[in-house]
Design a protein around this motif. Structure first.
Motif, mmCIF file in Angstrom:
data_model
loop_
_atom_site.group_PDB
_atom_site.id
_atom_site.type_symbol
_atom_site.label_atom_id
_atom_site.label_comp_id
_atom_site.label_asym_id
_atom_site.label_seq_id
_atom_site.Cartn_x
_atom_site.Cartn_y
_atom_site.Cartn_z
ATOM 1 N N GLN A 34 -81.972 78.601 5.355
ATOM 2 C CA GLN A 34 -82.154 79.046 6.752
ATOM 3 C C GLN A 34 -81.132 78.436 7.713
ATOM 4 O O GLN A 34 -81.479 78.047 8.841
ATOM 5 N N VAL A 35 -79.917 78.338 7.248
ATOM 6 C CA VAL A 35 -78.872 77.799 8.129
ATOM 7 C C VAL A 35 -78.530 78.847 9.197
ATOM 8 O O VAL A 35 -78.204 79.990 8.879
ATOM 9 N N ARG A 36 -78.670 78.462 10.449
ATOM 10 C CA ARG A 36 -78.339 79.342 11.592
ATOM 11 C C ARG A 36 -77.543 78.516 12.611
ATOM 12 O O ARG A 36 -77.472 77.312 12.498
ATOM 13 N N SER A 37 -77.043 79.202 13.625
ATOM 14 C CA SER A 37 -76.207 78.499 14.632
ATOM 15 C C SER A 37 -75.166 77.654 13.917
ATOM 16 O O SER A 37 -75.040 76.453 14.157
ATOM 17 N N ALA A 38 -74.449 78.325 13.026
ATOM 18 C CA ALA A 38 -73.515 77.583 12.180
ATOM 19 C C ALA A 38 -72.073 78.001 12.449
ATOM 20 O O ALA A 38 -71.782 79.169 12.704
ATOM 21 N N LEU A 39 -71.202 76.991 12.378
ATOM 22 C CA LEU A 39 -69.756 77.256 12.415
ATOM 23 C C LEU A 39 -69.249 77.065 10.997
ATOM 24 O O LEU A 39 -69.586 76.064 10.356
ATOM 25 N N CYS A 40 -68.470 78.039 10.525
ATOM 26 C CA CYS A 40 -67.950 77.929 9.167
ATOM 27 C C CYS A 40 -66.424 77.899 9.237
ATOM 28 O O CYS A 40 -65.794 78.851 9.711
ATOM 29 N N PHE A 41 -65.821 76.773 8.811
ATOM 30 C CA PHE A 41 -64.365 76.616 8.933
ATOM 31 C C PHE A 41 -63.663 76.985 7.631
ATOM 32 O O PHE A 41 -64.047 76.513 6.558
ATOM 33 N N THR A 42 -62.654 77.817 7.767
ATOM 34 C CA THR A 42 -61.835 78.174 6.617
ATOM 35 C C THR A 42 -60.433 77.608 6.841
ATOM 36 O O THR A 42 -60.108 77.167 7.945
ATOM 37 N N LYS A 43 -59.608 77.685 5.771
ATOM 38 C CA LYS A 43 -58.292 77.061 5.924
ATOM 39 C C LYS A 43 -57.264 77.956 6.592
ATOM 40 O O LYS A 43 -56.177 77.489 6.952
ATOM 41 N N SER A 44 -57.617 79.251 6.719
ATOM 42 C CA SER A 44 -56.638 80.142 7.349
ATOM 43 C C SER A 44 -57.348 81.307 8.027
ATOM 44 O O SER A 44 -58.536 81.574 7.779
ATOM 45 N N ASP B 180 -59.224 76.693 12.265
ATOM 46 C CA ASP B 180 -59.345 75.396 12.952
ATOM 47 C C ASP B 180 -59.066 75.462 14.444
ATOM 48 O O ASP B 180 -59.021 74.432 15.109
ATOM 49 N N LEU B 181 -58.909 76.657 14.937
ATOM 50 C CA LEU B 181 -58.638 76.809 16.361
ATOM 51 C C LEU B 181 -59.714 76.155 17.229
ATOM 52 O O LEU B 181 -59.423 75.611 18.292
ATOM 53 N N ILE B 182 -60.949 76.208 16.751
ATOM 54 C CA ILE B 182 -62.005 75.589 17.565
ATOM 55 C C ILE B 182 -62.573 74.336 16.901
ATOM 56 O O ILE B 182 -63.685 73.906 17.202
ATOM 57 N N SER B 183 -61.780 73.758 16.005
ATOM 58 C CA SER B 183 -62.307 72.556 15.343
ATOM 59 C C SER B 183 -62.168 71.326 16.228
ATOM 60 O O SER B 183 -62.790 70.309 15.995
ATOM 61 N N ARG B 184 -61.344 71.418 17.255
ATOM 62 C CA ARG B 184 -61.140 70.264 18.140
ATOM 63 C C ARG B 184 -61.652 70.544 19.546
ATOM 64 O O ARG B 184 -61.325 71.581 20.115
ATOM 65 N N GLY B 185 -62.404 69.588 20.033
ATOM 66 C CA GLY B 185 -62.750 69.583 21.455
ATOM 67 C C GLY B 185 -63.747 70.620 21.911
ATOM 68 O O GLY B 185 -64.385 70.430 22.941
ATOM 69 N N TYR C 282 -61.399 66.708 9.045
ATOM 70 C CA TYR C 282 -62.808 66.662 8.654
ATOM 71 C C TYR C 282 -63.651 66.148 9.827
ATOM 72 O O TYR C 282 -64.674 66.728 10.184
ATOM 73 N N ILE C 283 -63.180 65.052 10.442
ATOM 74 C CA ILE C 283 -63.917 64.421 11.551
ATOM 75 C C ILE C 283 -64.091 65.412 12.708
ATOM 76 O O ILE C 283 -65.184 65.533 13.277
ATOM 77 N N HIS C 284 -63.027 66.110 13.044
ATOM 78 C CA HIS C 284 -63.119 67.040 14.176
ATOM 79 C C HIS C 284 -64.009 68.234 13.853
ATOM 80 O O HIS C 284 -64.784 68.677 14.698
ATOM 81 N N ARG C 285 -63.897 68.757 12.625
ATOM 82 C CA ARG C 285 -64.736 69.911 12.269
ATOM 83 C C ARG C 285 -66.228 69.555 12.297
ATOM 84 O O ARG C 285 -67.008 70.224 12.955
ATOM 85 N N VAL C 286 -66.595 68.491 11.562
ATOM 86 C CA VAL C 286 -68.026 68.155 11.502
ATOM 87 C C VAL C 286 -68.527 67.701 12.871
ATOM 88 O O VAL C 286 -69.729 67.767 13.151
ATOM 89 N N GLY C 287 -67.588 67.282 13.712
ATOM 90 C CA GLY C 287 -67.961 66.836 15.060
ATOM 91 C C GLY C 287 -68.326 67.969 16.006
ATOM 92 O O GLY C 287 -68.656 67.726 17.167
#
Ligand SMILES: Nc1ncnc2c1ncn2[C@@H]1O[C@H](COP(=O)(O)OP(=O)(O)OP(=O)(O)O)[C@@H](O)[C@H]1O
Length: 883
Positions: free
Chosen positions: A603-613, A771-776, A797-802
């Motif tokens: 039941q994962v919702r409100s999720a961001l999923c980061f890919t490498k490209s 990764d456009l929205i992985s920071r900030g 990793y730190i920025h994505r999980v953050g």
């Protein structure tokens, strides 16, 4: 003094005594004859003396002078001399006796008096706290008074003795007084010492004492008020400054890391360092406090508590020769770094009279600029401050008009040397900023008070257009006369007043020498730059070369990190306290299935999923969209929802110790690398050039993707607009359908904003992104982060999980790690001292069995879907190949 008195008294005594022993007669002729006769008859008898009672005293001989004989003369002379001698001896004797007697009496009296005094003093001391004077004390006092009276009476009888006694008493009084003074001095010293001791004790016990005082209040209201006052007195936390060992110092020095960077002020993250916004240390106005409350901000977070007072203290820039001091801040993702600079900048600039460009915030992406602008606008209400962004979203001419006004931005209009600005705060990406510095007339950074470089390490890795060089150049006065050519002629047309002089009233004082030949003075008056550089990042670089390129002045380094963290890597990488991290090791081909497993079983919702490209994101997006379509329209086996994964034993979360699955092998290898990473030499490499080069590589990797954002101004007509429309307007086919969307720099600005809004409103369950929205980016409802392609660098990793577990909330991150990547992933995490925090999730094939039929169908259909989008020209030639 004493002798003179004695002498006078002696004379007086003699006079008195002679006067008391004489009788008064009147000298007549008959008397004279009788006296003569008498003298003859009583030859040896001393004649009576005669004294007048008037003003004059005369000792007379009774023998008449008129017919003096020789005998009579001799007789008279003898008598006179004998009488005088006798008188002198007897007077002397009696005087000595009297003196001795008086002295004895005086000594006894004094002794009695002293004894009595001591007695009642002792008694009075015993009864110090009592108002009653007991009988014996009263009697003693009475006796003393009587003795004093007696002494006075004696004094009247014998003034000389009194004088002696008085002198003795005087001496005694002096002695007493000296003793008393000494005692008083001792008492005062003691009192001072006691007072000082008491103050020290009070200082220690202040809270307790104050509380005790409060308890004494009779009325409850008074006690409440006092308690409120006490609460306001709670001091700001005192932040420890990291002690560096000699070895660390030596190491930092050998790497070229400056002392201030190796020696940060450390702050523990967490609520213990939160402080109410009305705390006086922040110095916020009523207006700002009100705006904070409206925005739901009651307390300042740890990083804000540490940074805001530092900025507010330098608000008035008292000494023009001293720079306000730059600040580097490293704090975990979601810890509130943005407000740590937004609030003080607004508070300080709200006092300004004239609009000038006084704060510049540089950020790596357009989306971040918009986000930070929205934050400024929330808190700026009620002031005249004007906030603007410059990101290339609008045409250059439009931005110029916003920044300096249409008339001033016209290249043909004359220049104002002090520049012109219609905004107080400009939030910008570096590329567009450089364009304005170079090409917008009257755009100047002369008046800058704050230069904020957010996501500093990311920006410092971008050498795009040499942006930092241009900014630093623009904030420093130039030694050359800027508008004069080599021959002294003006190179630009300058606006002049009616007398023909250049209008210079808007020139910043420090920049006057850039335009005019100032009179030379013997007294040097160097002016420091008034601009304060503020650097923020969750992963601040410690690369000495990059830090040096900022030309920081009198910098301070503030780091929010858990205590007990040491080692360079660990300092850099602090994750939010509320974050739970997992890794799922799987085959490459199983990764989409794992995402479906998370969505449908966990039941994962409100999720961001980061890919490498961007391509990888697009492909996954299409696949999941197709799966949902098939699932909700075709009668495929419904996925089984695992309500409590732990209970159903569908997920076997295994901590690194005791894990005996297929990753055990890599675990043992990692074990050896753990010990390697513990060695000093490796640490050194990590935080010196080795580390910085890895940072560079990582950021270059990021740069590839974000260059278009940084450059700005490139009109990006999205070729996949159709796709986006399909995403954002997707009507779920069934009520339980997962709503998925993709987000990348390929999308036009408006689409990106509408997708972010929809995600923030909870309308999108899964946002697949690069990764456009992985920071900030602060997307409030992110509950989960999925690392679809596990990051190669810890920073990423730190920025994505953050993106989750922000502002003290909780969140979960899953990293899908391909078999062949597992070893590197573990090494990377271990080196950052983070391995203990990551739980291992084993997903057995049995658990995803129900998802397989739908997934297989979706996979089969994907080729066609992608081919269609490709034909529609959705992909640019620059795209990387699919995985
Ligand atoms: N004092 C506060 N009280 C309540 N919420 C706060 C406070 N300060 C910040 N926040 C909220 O915390 C969230 C994270 O803040 P912010 O975006 O500034 O974090 P950050 O440290 O810049 O993170 P990142 O490193 O990811 O950029 C935001 O939603 C912000 O509104």
């Amino acid at each position: 003094m004493f002798n003179i008195k004695r002498f006078d008294l002696e004379a007086e005594t003699a006079q008195e005594s002679s006067s008391s022993n004489t009788t008064t007669t009147t000298a007549t002729p008959i008397n004279d004859r009788l006296a003569k006769l008498n003298a003859r008859l009583n030859k040896n008898k001393p004649p009576p003396s005669t004294t007048t009672t008037d003003n004059t005293t005369i000792i007379q001989d009774s023998i008449p002078h008129s017919k003096d004989t020789k005998d009579a003369k001799h007789y008279k002379k003898d008598r006179e001399s004998t009488t005088t001698k006798t008188n002198e001896i007897s007077y002397k004797r009696s005087r000595e006796e009297e003196d001795a007697r008086v002295a004895r009496e005086e000594a006894r009296r004094q002794k009695d008096q002293q004894a009595g005094k001591q007695r009642w003093e002792k008694r009075a001391k015993e009864l110090k706290d009592s108002d009653l004077i007991p009988n014996d004390v009263r009697l003693a006092m009475k006796a003393e008074a009587e003795a004093r009276d007696r002494a006075k009476r004696e004094a009247k009888k014998n003034p000389f003795a009194v004088a002696v006694a008085a002198a003795a008493e005087q001496e005694k009084e002096k002695e007493d007084e000296d003793m008393k003074n000494t005692e008083e001095e001792d008492a005062e010293d003691k009192e001072d010492q006691d007072k000082q001791d008491q103050e020290e004790e009070d200082e220690e016990d202040r809270p307790a004492l104050e509380l005790e005082g409060v308890e004494r209040f009779a009325s409850e209201a008074a006690a409440d008020a006092a308690l409120a006052e006490l609460a306001a007195l709670v001091p700001l936390p005192t932040f420890e400054t990291k002690e560096i060992t000699a070895l660390e110092k030596e190491r930092a020095k050998s790497m070229g890391i400056p002392d201030w960077l190796a020696h940060p002020t450390l702050i523990e993250p967490g609520e213990s360092n939160n402080r109410p916004i009305e705390d006086q240390q922040f110095g916020f106005s009523e207006r700002l406090i009100k705006q904070c409350r409206k925005a739901g901000i009651e307390e300042c977070f740890a990083v804000q508590t540490a940074v805001i007072p530092v900025l507010m203290r330098a608000r008035h820039l008292g000494d023009i020769r001293k720079a306000p001091g730059d600040l580097c801040v490293s704090a975990p993702t979601g810890s509130g770094k943005t407000l740590a600079y937004v609030l003080p900048i607004i508070e300080i600039l709200s006092q300004r009279v004239v609009t000038r460009l006084r704060a510049l915030v540089v950020l790596p992406t357009r989306d971040l600029c918009i986000q930070v602008k929205e934050t400024f606008e929330t808190f700026v209400k009620g002031t005249d401050l004007k906030i603007a962004t410059s990101t290339g979203q609008n045409s250059f001419a439009h931005e110029q008009a916003i920044l300096v006004g249409e008339s001033h931005s016209n290249p043909n209009s004359p220049r104002v040397l002090g520049g012109h600005s219609r905004v107080d705060v400009l939030i910008t990406t570096p590329g567009r900023l450089i364009d304005h510095i170079k090409s917008t007339p009257n755009f100047t950074l002369q008046h800058l008070r704050f230069l904020v470089i957010d996501e500093a390490d990311r920006l410092l890795n971008q050498s795009f257009q040499d942006w930092l060089f241009h900014i630093l150049n623009a904030i420093h006065p130039s030694p050359e006369r800027k508008f004069l050519g080599a021959d002294g002629s003006e190179t630009i047309q300058v606006k002049r007043d009616h007398l023909g002089f250049p209008i210079h009233d808007a020139i910043a004082p420090g920049f006057l020498s850039s335009f005019f030949q100032l009179p030379e003075s013997d007294v040097e008056d160097p002016k420091a730059l008034s601009v304060q550089k503020l650097l923020f990042s969750a992963t601040l670089t410690r690369n000495p070369a990059k830090i040096a390129s900022l030309q920081l002045s009198d910098p301070q380094y503030v780091a929010v990190q858990e205590s007990g963290q040491d080692g360079d890597e660990k300092q850099k990488y602090t994750t939010p306290a509320g974050l739970t991290e997992h890794m799922i090791v799987c085959e490459t081909s199983e990764k989409p299935l794992m995402v479906l497993h998370l969505l449908h079983h966990l039941q994962v919702r409100s999720a961001l999923c980061f890919t490498k490209s961007v391509e990888s994101a697009h492909r996954l997006y299409k696949l999941i969209q197709l799966y949902e379509k098939i699932r909700t329209t075709a009668p495929v086996e419904a996925p089984v929802v695992r309500k409590e994964a732990g209970k159903d034993k569908k997920i076997n979360e295994v901590k690194k110790k005791g894990s005996r699955d297929q990753d055990d092998e890599s675990g043992s290898e990692d074990g050896s690398s753990d010990s390697d990473s513990g060695s000093d030499s490796e640490d050194e490499n990590e935080s010196s050039s080795g580390d910085s080069s890895s940072e560079d590589e990582e950021d270059e990797d990021e740069d590839e993707e974000e260059t278009s954002d940084v450059e700005m101004g490139q009109a990006e007509t999205s070729t996949n607009a159709m796709d986006i429309d399909a995403t954002t307007t997707t009507t779920p086919i069934a009520t339980d359908a997962i709503v998925v969307a993709e987000f990348s720099s390929d999308l036009p600005k408006s689409k990106r904003q509408s997708i972010l809004r929809a995600f923030n409103n909870g309308e999108i369950h899964l946002l697949i992104c690069s990764d456009l929205i992985s920071r900030g980016m602060d997307l409030s409802p992110v509950s989960y982060v999925i690392n679809y392609d596990s990051p190669v660098y810890m920073k990423k990793y730190i920025h994505r999980v953050g993106r989750t577990a922000r502002a003290g909330k909780t969140g979960t991150a899953y990293s899908l790690v391909e078999m062949q990547e597992a070893r590197h992933f573990k090494e990377m995490i271990s080196k950052a001292g983070h391995w203990d925090k990551i739980g291992r999730v084993n997903v057995k094939s049995q658990e995803v069995k129900d998802l397989v039929p739908g997934y297989t169908k979706a996979l089969a259909g994907l080729k066609d879907v992608l081919a269609t989008s490709s034909r529609a020209g959705k992909k640019g030639s620059s795209r990387r190949s699919f995985k």
